[in-house]
Enzyme design. Structure first.
Site, mmCIF file in Angstrom:
data_model
loop_
_atom_site.group_PDB
_atom_site.id
_atom_site.type_symbol
_atom_site.label_atom_id
_atom_site.label_comp_id
_atom_site.label_asym_id
_atom_site.label_seq_id
_atom_site.Cartn_x
_atom_site.Cartn_y
_atom_site.Cartn_z
ATOM 1 N N ASP A 1 42.932 38.511 31.639
ATOM 2 C CA ASP A 1 44.080 37.940 32.346
ATOM 3 C C ASP A 1 44.353 38.770 33.597
ATOM 4 O OD1 ASP A 1 46.288 36.458 32.988
ATOM 5 O OD2 ASP A 1 47.405 36.889 31.159
ATOM 6 N N ASP A 2 44.123 38.196 34.767
ATOM 7 C CA ASP A 2 44.386 38.875 36.046
ATOM 8 C C ASP A 2 43.507 40.108 36.248
ATOM 9 O OD1 ASP A 2 46.339 36.980 36.246
ATOM 10 O OD2 ASP A 2 48.017 38.368 36.453
ATOM 11 N N CYS B 1 47.174 31.416 36.745
ATOM 12 C CA CYS B 1 46.832 31.340 35.320
ATOM 13 C C CYS B 1 46.644 29.942 34.729
ATOM 14 C CB CYS B 1 47.888 32.080 34.507
ATOM 15 S SG CYS B 1 48.067 33.818 34.947
ATOM 16 N N LYS C 1 46.504 34.646 24.555
ATOM 17 C CA LYS C 1 47.389 33.873 25.425
ATOM 18 C C LYS C 1 46.968 32.400 25.501
ATOM 19 C CE LYS C 1 48.831 33.791 30.315
ATOM 20 N NZ LYS C 1 48.758 34.521 31.597
ATOM 21 N N HIS D 1 49.383 29.562 27.271
ATOM 22 C CA HIS D 1 49.915 29.302 28.609
ATOM 23 C C HIS D 1 49.579 27.912 29.150
ATOM 24 C CE1 HIS D 1 51.178 31.375 32.641
ATOM 25 N NE2 HIS D 1 52.171 30.731 32.039
ATOM 26 N N HIS E 1 47.458 41.299 32.660
ATOM 27 C CA HIS E 1 48.668 40.721 33.218
ATOM 28 C C HIS E 1 49.854 41.662 33.044
ATOM 29 C CE1 HIS E 1 51.822 37.805 34.093
ATOM 30 N NE2 HIS E 1 50.903 36.880 34.394
ATOM 31 N N ASP F 1 40.534 34.903 34.201
ATOM 32 C CA ASP F 1 41.088 33.619 34.622
ATOM 33 C C ASP F 1 41.221 33.538 36.134
ATOM 34 O OD1 ASP F 1 43.177 35.443 34.765
ATOM 35 O OD2 ASP F 1 44.672 34.139 33.823
ATOM 36 N N ASN F 2 41.519 34.655 36.795
ATOM 37 C CA ASN F 2 41.673 34.688 38.259
ATOM 38 C C ASN F 2 41.702 36.146 38.692
ATOM 39 O OD1 ASN F 2 44.666 33.464 37.100
ATOM 40 N ND2 ASN F 2 44.678 35.500 38.038
#
Length: 571
Positions: free
Chosen positions: A71-72, A111, A169, A171, A274, A326-327
């Site tokens: 995540d991130d 996200c 997660k 989301h 994140h 994810d990004n």
């Protein structure tokens, strides 16, 4: 394919039993002598007796799929990507033993849309996971979720008998009656957080003495929750012990399905990196880089423990493993944000730092280690898994391309371009940028709230006077020669400008926007363990109902590897 050996003096008969169609017999002999027919008949009879167990043990036609989704995470966060302050030996081992992709893209720099595309193989605007005003993420106050019409990877795999689990997660929406949680999108098992940790009332949470419940409290937000399947079992979410419990959940899921000899899909969607950052006792103060790399080390530990479980359960050789993010990283967090190496900007931005993600695909003995520079995207994972597993689906409009031949034959990617939408896409403006095999053209740029407060780069720095900008001609980079996106070549070739404009128009015309699912808000619909309490939602706090018994471990039931064969044991 599972092998069983039978030796008769100078001969070694190796038998391969295929689940799908036939029994292949190979005779390896040191001497040119007659076949021992009696021994052969005895072995055939022996195999027929064991037929049921053998068929269950052979799963090469239905390989397990594990996706680790960070995540991130920044492209430069990992030790193997040049971060001297990080300690990521387990993730680095995947990159050294698998196929590393240097031009792998998320479909969105934020996200929820990125996750929707990975699970459906479709651009976020097709899935309804977009918002043209506010950042398109399913915060607690939104009452909708990923459309049920979308066919997720678990739903695609279900017709092949797969059991699907999500740990971590989600989301992609909750709903007023939990109708959008993972079990309503094809998953059979869920243990994790329904929303982003950005909703949690704290800035960071590190063992042993951080105030994890009130440092940066937003009074309109309910405390973060832990969900087991569809049941709320903990509020507020204990971040200090979260990683070890998620590891246990993944182990329980793997062991259960390995023992039942069922193919499985596991999406391990870690809540690292994140914000708010966190790390438990095992990894706190273990790295040179401080809190951020401590949390990164905890993510690495999650990967290592789960890979070890796949090995000990005897299913690693039959498991396709994907690691990606994810990004890009959240650059507004400063030292608590990620690192992008040479790439420009970060999360929420359409420059490379927001969308190019570290990715490796690993399959022991099946995918040769190496580096691929082919242009690929999260969108391409869905159709590739479909081919690898032999799944069949009704006619679905996909935006992804099958890259099976890239994985197994080192062929070129079928993807020739990628549309890049910003965080608030509009059908009027269309994509902000387009990437081709060689070039990237920016038609619009925008500084967002996920900016760098003291950034050197004006395109990434927080600046209230620098918002939406249109570019005509577009900013064009030769992305192969200039991955840092510094040298605009739009004035060097008018024909290139025209070619890219024509390609953009053609590809954009293929995309239709579904109604946005991230519009309707109801602050009273947030998940609360204590319905009707006051003052709401701050009062949504209850003793945890988590116990290890929710996630049983079957230590006596393993598919134990022994040399070149598997020995299947029943419960």
């Amino acid at each position: 394919m599972i092998q069983y050996g039978y030796k008769n003096k100078e001969r070694n008969y190796v038998w391969k039993l295929s689940k799908s169609t036939h029994l292949e017999i190979m005779l390896c002999s040191k001497f040119d002598t007659a076949l021992n027919v009696t021994g052969l008949i005895r072995l055939v009879l022996f195999l027929l007796v064991l037929k049921t167990d053998l068929f269950h043990c052979d799963t090469h036609n239905s390989p397990n799929i594990v996706i680790f989704l960070a995540d991130d995470m920044g492209y430069g966060d990992l030790q193997s990507f040049g971060n001297p302050l990080a300690s990521t030996p387990n993730i680095d081992a995947l990159f050294s033993g698998g196929k590393k992709f240097t031009q792998f893209y998320s479909s969105s720099p934020i996200c929820s849309p990125a996750r929707a595309s990975l699970l459906t193989g479709r651009y976020p605007v097709r899935t309804g996971v977009w918002n043209d005003i506010n950042p398109p993420v399913f915060n607690q106050e939104y009452i909708n979720g990923l459309r049920h019409e979308e066919i997720t990877i678990p739903e695609m795999l279900s017709n092949k008998g797969y059991i699907s689990g999500l740990v971590g997660k989600w989301h992609l929406g909750v709903g007023k009656n939990k109708e959008f949680l993972p079990l309503n999108h094809g998953f059979d098992f869920f243990f994790g957080a329904p929303n982003t940790l950005g909703d949690c009332p704290n800035f960071k949470c590190y063992y042993p003495d951080d105030d994890c419940e009130g440092v940066d409290y937003s009074p309109e937000k309910a405390p973060c929750q832990l969900i087991f399947n569809n049941e709320l079992i903990e509020q507020p979410l204990d971040l200090i012990t979260l990683a070890e419990r998620q590891i246990r959940a993944a182990k329980s899921f793997i062991q259960t399905n390995a023992c039942d000899r069922k193919p499985f899909f596991l999406l391990y969607s870690s809540l690292h990196q994140h914000a708010p950052q966190f790390a438990g006792r095992r990894y706190r103060n273990t790295t040179l880089g401080g809190p951020y790399t401590d949390s990164l080390a905890e993510l690495d530990g999650e990967v290592g423990d789960i890979m070890q479980e796949l090995r000990e359960s005897g299913v690693l050789d039959n498991t396709l493993v994907i690691f990606t993010s994810d990004n890009g990283p959240d650059r507004r967090e400063g030292t608590l944000g990620g690192h992008n190496g040479i790439f420009r900007c970060g999360k929420s931005n359409t420059f490379e730092g927001g969308i190019r993600v570290p990715t490796v695909i690993y399959w022991q003995g099946r995918i040769s280690p190496g580096i691929s520079t082919e242009l690929l995207s999260h969108l391409d994972i869905w159709p590739t898994i479909r081919r690898i597993t032999g799944s069949s689906t009704d006619n679905i409009i996909l935006d992804g391309f099958d890259f099976y031949d890239v994985l197994f034959q080192n062929d070129e990617s079928l993807r020739q371009s990628l549309l890049i939408y910003d965080t608030t896409p509009s059908s009027v403006e269309g994509p902000f940028a387009i990437r081709t095999v060689q070039y990237k053209a920016h038609y619009y740029t925008q500084t967002t709230s996920y900016c760098e407060p003291d950034g050197i780069d004006i395109m990434c720095r927080c600046n209230p006077n620098s918002t939406f900008q249109s570019h005509d001609p577009p900013i064009i980079y030769d992305i192969l020669l200039d991955p840092e996106e510094r040298d605009d070549i739009s004035n060097t070739s008018y024909s290139l400008v025209d070619e890219l404009a024509e390609l953009l128009a053609m590809e954009t015309a293929k995309i239709s926007f579904s109604p946005s699912a991230i519009k309707d808000v109801d602050w009273e619909s947030q998940l609360c363990c204590n319905p009707g309490c006051t003052p709401y939602p701050y009062c949504c706090k209850c003793p945890s109902n988590y116990t290890n018994s929710l996630l049983p471990l079957y230590e006596d039931c393993k598919l134990l590897p022994r040399k070149n064969r598997n020995v299947c044991r029943k419960k």
